[in-house]
Design an enzyme around this catalytic site. Structure first.
Site, PDB file in Angstrom:
ATOM      1  CG  HIS A 148      -1.930  -1.005   1.360  1.00 48.46           C
ATOM      2  ND1 HIS A 148      -2.081  -1.792   2.477  1.00 48.46           N
ATOM      3  CD2 HIS A 148      -2.895  -1.403   0.493  1.00 48.46           C
ATOM      4  CE1 HIS A 148      -3.098  -2.609   2.310  1.00 48.46           C
ATOM      5  NE2 HIS A 148      -3.606  -2.411   1.104  1.00 48.46           N
ATOM      6  CE  LYS A 206     -10.713  -7.767   1.139  1.00 54.25           C
ATOM      7  NZ  LYS A 206      -9.681  -6.766   0.786  1.00 54.25           N
ATOM      8  NE  ARG A 241      -2.863  -7.663  -4.564  1.00 56.21           N
ATOM      9  CZ  ARG A 241      -3.696  -7.836  -3.571  1.00 56.21           C
ATOM     10  NH1 ARG A 241      -3.237  -7.927  -2.347  1.00 56.21           N
ATOM     11  NH2 ARG A 241      -4.987  -7.944  -3.771  1.00 56.21           N
ATOM     12  CB  SER A 278      -4.500  -6.528   4.436  1.00 54.50           C
ATOM     13  OG  SER A 278      -4.058  -5.267   4.027  1.00 54.50           O
TER      14      SER A 278
HETATM   15  O1  PNS Z   1      -8.668  -2.891   0.166  1.00 53.81           O
HETATM   16  P1  PNS Z   1      -9.944  -3.410  -0.465  1.00 53.81           P
HETATM   17  O2  PNS Z   1     -10.728  -4.228   0.527  1.00 53.81           O
HETATM   18  O3  PNS Z   1      -9.698  -4.150  -1.740  1.00 53.81           O
HETATM   19  O4  PNS Z   1     -10.800  -2.105  -0.830  1.00 53.81           O
HETATM   20  C1  PNS Z   1     -12.070  -2.216  -1.448  1.00 53.81           C
HETATM   21  C2  PNS Z   1     -12.865  -0.902  -1.257  1.00 53.81           C
HETATM   22  C3  PNS Z   1     -13.035  -0.605   0.222  1.00 53.81           C
HETATM   23  C4  PNS Z   1     -12.108   0.219  -1.921  1.00 53.81           C
HETATM   24  C5  PNS Z   1     -14.248  -1.116  -1.954  1.00 53.81           C
HETATM   25  O5  PNS Z   1     -14.917  -2.196  -1.354  1.00 53.81           O
HETATM   26  C6  PNS Z   1     -15.104   0.153  -1.893  1.00 53.81           C
HETATM   27  O6  PNS Z   1     -14.921   1.055  -2.690  1.00 53.81           O
HETATM   28  N1  PNS Z   1     -16.051   0.199  -0.907  1.00 53.81           N
HETATM   29  C7  PNS Z   1     -16.925   1.347  -0.711  1.00 53.81           C
HETATM   30  C8  PNS Z   1     -18.328   1.085  -1.310  1.00 53.81           C
HETATM   31  C9  PNS Z   1     -18.256   1.243  -2.823  1.00 53.81           C
HETATM   32  O7  PNS Z   1     -18.160   2.324  -3.360  1.00 53.81           O
HETATM   33  N2  PNS Z   1     -18.280   0.084  -3.538  1.00 53.81           N
HETATM   34  C10 PNS Z   1     -18.067   0.023  -4.964  1.00 53.81           C
HETATM   35  C11 PNS Z   1     -19.359  -0.021  -5.718  1.00 53.81           C
HETATM   36  S1  PNS Z   1     -19.152  -1.171  -7.032  1.00 53.81           S
END
Ligand code: PNS
Length: 159
Positions: free
Chosen positions: A17, A41, A90, A127
């Site tokens: 990150h 998660k 990745r 993570s």
């Molecule tokens: O580190 P991660 O878990 O891969 O991050 C994913 C994250 C938190 C960026 C994603 O789940 C997200 O954007 N969540 C907020 C709700 C949202 O906008 N979802 C996308 C709609 S398709």
């Protein structure tokens, strides 16, 4: 002013990150690292704990801020005049889901997503892997900053 967001669950932040955050900070005037909920998660650390770890490990980047948001990422972008979402890729396994989210976010709001290739040294790092290793007493000191390593050890020990 060109502003970007690096969104994620950051549970906890890793060197992977931090590499993306640093490189994004070189491309934009301001970068916000935003802790968001990933509903798929379960988290080990609270949002405030995650934010504090991000603050401590990114404070040397002068144009990087830390925030959190409970809601859609595109609504956060609109509310904060952010033009771009920056995500690290990745491997090809990340691509399907990330492309889908990028397209939904573009269609719904016009917010662009920019993908950055993860540095090869971090290509296996996540993570989830860090938490799995730490849970069973594995050494993650090469994957996360010292304060995160300490926090993981304490959490695994039940503190
Ligand atoms: O580190 P991660 O878990 O891969 O991050 C994913 C994250 C938190 C960026 C994603 O789940 C997200 O954007 N969540 C907020 C709700 C949202 O906008 N979802 C996308 C709609 S398709």
């Amino acid at each position: 002013m060109k502003r970007a967001v690096c969104p994620g669950s950051f549970d906890p932040i890793t060197f992977g990150h931090i590499d993306i955050i640093e490189r994004a900070s070189e491309q934009f005037d301001e970068v916000v690292v935003a802790v968001l909920a990933n509903r798929t998660k379960a988290s080990l650390f609270s949002v405030e704990e995650r934010m504090e770890m991000i603050r401590q490990t990114t404070s040397h980047f002068k144009n990087v801020k830390v925030d959190s948001w409970h809601g859609l990422l595109v609504d956060y972008c609109k509310a904060n005049s952010i033009q771009a979402i920056v995500k690290g890729l990745r491997a090809v396994t990340d691509f399907d889901y990330e492309l889908q989210m990028a397209q939904v976010n573009l269609q719904g709001s016009g917010v662009e997503t920019m993908f950055m290739a993860t540095a090869p040294a971090h290509s296996f790092l996540s993570s989830s892997i860090v938490k799995e290793l730490a849970h069973f007493g594995g050494d993650v000191s090469s994957m996360v900053p010292g304060i995160v390593n300490d926090a993981l050890k304490a959490r695994v020990a039940g503190k």
